[in-house]
Write an enzyme that holds these catalytic residues in place. Structure first.
Site, PDB file in Angstrom:
ATOM      1  N   SER A  20       0.898  -1.318   0.110  1.00 47.27           N
ATOM      2  CA  SER A  20      -0.033   0.047   0.066  1.00 47.27           C
ATOM      3  C   SER A  20       0.710   1.236  -0.005  1.00 47.27           C
ATOM      4  O   SER A  20       0.508   2.284  -0.626  1.00 47.27           O
ATOM      5  CB  SER A  20      -0.731  -0.065   1.118  1.00 47.27           C
ATOM      6  OG  SER A  20      -0.199   0.391   2.368  1.00 47.27           O
ATOM      7  N   MET A  46      10.558  -7.114   3.821  1.00 46.10           N
ATOM      8  CA  MET A  46      10.746  -7.635   5.305  1.00 46.10           C
ATOM      9  C   MET A  46      11.851  -8.460   5.129  1.00 46.10           C
ATOM     10  O   MET A  46      11.708  -9.604   5.463  1.00 46.10           O
ATOM     11  CB  MET A  46       9.501  -8.306   5.831  1.00 46.10           C
ATOM     12  CG  MET A  46       8.275  -7.281   5.711  1.00 46.10           C
ATOM     13  SD  MET A  46       8.500  -5.992   6.930  1.00 46.10           S
ATOM     14  CE  MET A  46       7.907  -6.670   8.201  1.00 46.10           C
ATOM     15  N   ARG A  47      13.332  -8.028   4.828  1.00 47.49           N
ATOM     16  CA  ARG A  47      14.351  -8.731   4.881  1.00 47.49           C
ATOM     17  C   ARG A  47      15.447  -7.833   5.536  1.00 47.49           C
ATOM     18  O   ARG A  47      15.558  -6.632   5.258  1.00 47.49           O
ATOM     19  CB  ARG A  47      14.854  -8.696   3.237  1.00 47.49           C
ATOM     20  CG  ARG A  47      14.038  -9.518   2.493  1.00 47.49           C
ATOM     21  CD  ARG A  47      13.652 -11.223   2.749  1.00 47.49           C
ATOM     22  NE  ARG A  47      15.097 -11.585   2.676  1.00 47.49           N
ATOM     23  CZ  ARG A  47      15.282 -12.851   3.422  1.00 47.49           C
ATOM     24  NH1 ARG A  47      14.648 -13.561   4.214  1.00 47.49           N
ATOM     25  NH2 ARG A  47      16.688 -13.497   3.604  1.00 47.49           N
ATOM     26  N   LEU A  59      19.034  -6.769   5.648  1.00 47.52           N
ATOM     27  CA  LEU A  59      19.948  -6.436   4.272  1.00 47.52           C
ATOM     28  C   LEU A  59      21.317  -6.635   4.790  1.00 47.52           C
ATOM     29  O   LEU A  59      21.830  -6.340   5.908  1.00 47.52           O
ATOM     30  CB  LEU A  59      19.815  -4.987   4.081  1.00 47.52           C
ATOM     31  CG  LEU A  59      18.171  -4.784   3.618  1.00 47.52           C
ATOM     32  CD1 LEU A  59      18.240  -3.194   3.371  1.00 47.52           C
ATOM     33  CD2 LEU A  59      17.851  -5.674   2.591  1.00 47.52           C
ATOM     34  N   ASN A  76      13.853   3.883   3.992  1.00 49.21           N
ATOM     35  CA  ASN A  76      12.926   3.055   4.531  1.00 49.21           C
ATOM     36  C   ASN A  76      11.743   3.588   5.380  1.00 49.21           C
ATOM     37  O   ASN A  76      11.879   4.652   5.673  1.00 49.21           O
ATOM     38  CB  ASN A  76      13.556   1.922   5.592  1.00 49.21           C
ATOM     39  CG  ASN A  76      12.694   0.901   5.941  1.00 49.21           C
ATOM     40  OD1 ASN A  76      11.785   0.552   5.291  1.00 49.21           O
ATOM     41  ND2 ASN A  76      12.695   0.678   7.419  1.00 49.21           N
ATOM     42  N   THR A 119      20.898   2.780   6.737  1.00 49.46           N
ATOM     43  CA  THR A 119      22.391   2.442   7.303  1.00 49.46           C
ATOM     44  C   THR A 119      22.625   0.910   7.733  1.00 49.46           C
ATOM     45  O   THR A 119      21.366   0.285   7.960  1.00 49.46           O
ATOM     46  CB  THR A 119      22.698   3.163   8.568  1.00 49.46           C
ATOM     47  OG1 THR A 119      21.904   2.914   9.506  1.00 49.46           O
ATOM     48  CG2 THR A 119      22.392   4.722   7.961  1.00 49.46           C
ATOM     49  N   GLU A 165      22.909  -0.217  10.390  1.00 51.98           N
ATOM     50  CA  GLU A 165      22.154  -0.643  11.800  1.00 51.98           C
ATOM     51  C   GLU A 165      20.620  -0.590  11.417  1.00 51.98           C
ATOM     52  O   GLU A 165      20.177   0.417  11.123  1.00 51.98           O
ATOM     53  CB  GLU A 165      22.615   0.472  12.876  1.00 51.98           C
ATOM     54  CG  GLU A 165      22.242  -0.290  14.271  1.00 51.98           C
ATOM     55  CD  GLU A 165      22.645   0.892  15.173  1.00 51.98           C
ATOM     56  OE1 GLU A 165      22.232   0.747  16.421  1.00 51.98           O
ATOM     57  OE2 GLU A 165      23.487   1.721  15.005  1.00 51.98           O
ATOM     58  N   ASP A 207      16.919  -0.235  11.271  1.00 51.01           N
ATOM     59  CA  ASP A 207      15.789   0.832  11.778  1.00 51.01           C
ATOM     60  C   ASP A 207      16.479   2.086  12.099  1.00 51.01           C
ATOM     61  O   ASP A 207      16.034   2.808  13.186  1.00 51.01           O
ATOM     62  CB  ASP A 207      14.909   0.458  12.579  1.00 51.01           C
ATOM     63  CG  ASP A 207      14.008  -0.570  11.921  1.00 51.01           C
ATOM     64  OD1 ASP A 207      13.943  -0.511  10.607  1.00 51.01           O
ATOM     65  OD2 ASP A 207      13.390  -1.744  12.581  1.00 51.01           O
ATOM     66  N   THR A 221      -2.316   4.794   7.559  1.00 48.91           N
ATOM     67  CA  THR A 221      -2.871   6.103   6.479  1.00 48.91           C
ATOM     68  C   THR A 221      -2.068   7.020   6.515  1.00 48.91           C
ATOM     69  O   THR A 221      -1.742   7.848   5.567  1.00 48.91           O
ATOM     70  CB  THR A 221      -4.302   6.667   7.190  1.00 48.91           C
ATOM     71  OG1 THR A 221      -4.108   7.175   8.537  1.00 48.91           O
ATOM     72  CG2 THR A 221      -5.535   5.549   7.214  1.00 48.91           C
ATOM     73  N   GLN A 222      -1.132   7.505   7.669  1.00 53.07           N
ATOM     74  CA  GLN A 222      -0.303   8.466   7.671  1.00 53.07           C
ATOM     75  C   GLN A 222       1.077   8.101   6.946  1.00 53.07           C
ATOM     76  O   GLN A 222       1.778   8.937   6.517  1.00 53.07           O
ATOM     77  CB  GLN A 222       0.099   8.782   9.284  1.00 53.07           C
ATOM     78  CG  GLN A 222      -1.047   9.477  10.092  1.00 53.07           C
ATOM     79  CD  GLN A 222      -1.838  10.517   9.247  1.00 53.07           C
ATOM     80  OE1 GLN A 222      -1.467  11.339   8.895  1.00 53.07           O
ATOM     81  NE2 GLN A 222      -3.087  10.240   9.159  1.00 53.07           N
TER      82      GLN A 222
HETATM   83  C1  GAR Z   1       4.078  -0.603   6.660  1.00 52.61           C
HETATM   84  O1  GAR Z   1       3.288  -0.583   7.886  1.00 52.61           O
HETATM   85  C2  GAR Z   1       5.375  -0.555   7.132  1.00 52.61           C
HETATM   86  O2  GAR Z   1       5.738   0.622   7.758  1.00 52.61           O
HETATM   87  C3  GAR Z   1       5.846  -1.903   7.377  1.00 52.61           C
HETATM   88  O3  GAR Z   1       5.349  -2.733   6.944  1.00 52.61           O
HETATM   89  C4  GAR Z   1       4.065  -2.171   6.452  1.00 52.61           C
HETATM   90  C5  GAR Z   1       3.899  -2.466   5.014  1.00 52.61           C
HETATM   91  O4  GAR Z   1       2.653  -2.255   4.532  1.00 52.61           O
HETATM   92  N1  GAR Z   1       7.305  -2.069   7.465  1.00 52.61           N
HETATM   93  C6  GAR Z   1       8.021  -2.648   8.453  1.00 52.61           C
HETATM   94  O5  GAR Z   1       7.656  -3.079   9.290  1.00 52.61           O
HETATM   95  C7  GAR Z   1       9.543  -2.613   8.207  1.00 52.61           C
HETATM   96  N2  GAR Z   1      10.432  -3.035   9.252  1.00 52.61           N
HETATM   97  P1  GAR Z   1       2.437  -2.078   2.846  1.00 52.61           P
HETATM   98  O6  GAR Z   1       3.090  -3.404   2.014  1.00 52.61           O
HETATM   99  O7  GAR Z   1       1.080  -1.838   2.637  1.00 52.61           O
HETATM  100  O8  GAR Z   1       3.046  -0.868   2.323  1.00 52.61           O
END
Ligand code: GAR
Length: 196
Positions: free
Chosen positions: A17, A98-99, A101, A115, A149, A151, A153, A180-181
């Site tokens: 999204s 969700m990997r 790196l 990110n 970076t 580290e 997040d 939404t934000q």
């Molecule tokens: C989002 O909430 C994003 O912030 C989170 O995954 C969701 C993806 O939603 N990211 C993480 O947790 C990264 N560690 P989306 O596929 O609908 O954009």
């Protein structure tokens, strides 16, 4: 960020999204005409990611690279890098990718990879951010766009959005409010970077 052909490559793992919000912003805010920037490709580590089908329907180039088909992280990241670099990206955008790196991957895109994380960093790096915020009794939660970076997040924060944590919130209701934000701040952060 100078140059006229600023290709954006977006990496996703799921619903995509945020990726869709960015692609919509590119279209409605005329990034190509105004900023010389376009979403060149959407790449996922999961072929079934819903966002991939959406991107394909929009006429955006897509690719799926199944991480489970590789022997180790280094091999997967090398293949992913090759796929990304076909598009000579000015900006690599992680949108629910969700990997973890490898350092080599992070270094390769240093200064041009960002990110979005569903918490008010530096609070709650890692997973289960909404559940942890509720358990800690936080009155506010939110999301952060940051440079990537080595580290997890961490990295310079480019944008943040704050939402209230309401009585009776579950991880799901809070996640939906935050999301939404995210759709507001991620395109905004990218447009700022492209305009700089
Ligand atoms: C989002 O909430 C994003 O912030 C989170 O995954 C969701 C993806 O939603 N990211 C993480 O947790 C990264 N560690 P989306 O596929 O609908 O954009």
């Amino acid at each position: 960020m100078s140059g006229v052909n600023k290709n954006i490559v977006i990496l996703i793992s799921g619903s995509g999204s945020n990726m869709a919000a960015i692609a919509e912003a590119a279209r409605t805010r005329r990034w190509e005409a105004r900023l010389g920037a376009r979403v060149a490709a959407v790449i996922s580590n999961k072929a079934a990611a819903a966002g991939l089908a959406w991107a394909r329907e929009q006429g955006i180039a897509t690719a799926a690279l199944d991480h489970t088909a590789f022997d180790n992280r280094e091999a997967f990241d090398a293949a992913l890098m090759a796929e990304i670099d076909r598009h000579s990206p000015a900006l690599v955008v992680l949108a629910g990718f969700m990997r973890i790196l490898t350092p080599g991957f992070v270094q390769h895109y240093e200064g041009r990879m960002i990110n979005i994380h569903p918490s008010l960093l530096p609070a709650f790096p890692g997973l289960r951010t909404h559940q942890r915020a509720i358990e800690m009794g936080c009155r506010v939660a939110g999301a952060s766009v940051h440079r990537v970076t080595s580290e997890l997040d961490h990295g310079e924060i480019l944008e943040q959005a704050v939402v209230p944590v309401l009585p009776g919130d579950t991880a799901e209701t809070l996640a939906a409010r935050v999301l939404t934000q995210e759709h507001v701040i991620y395109p905004r952060a990218i447009e700022k970077l492209l305009s700089a």
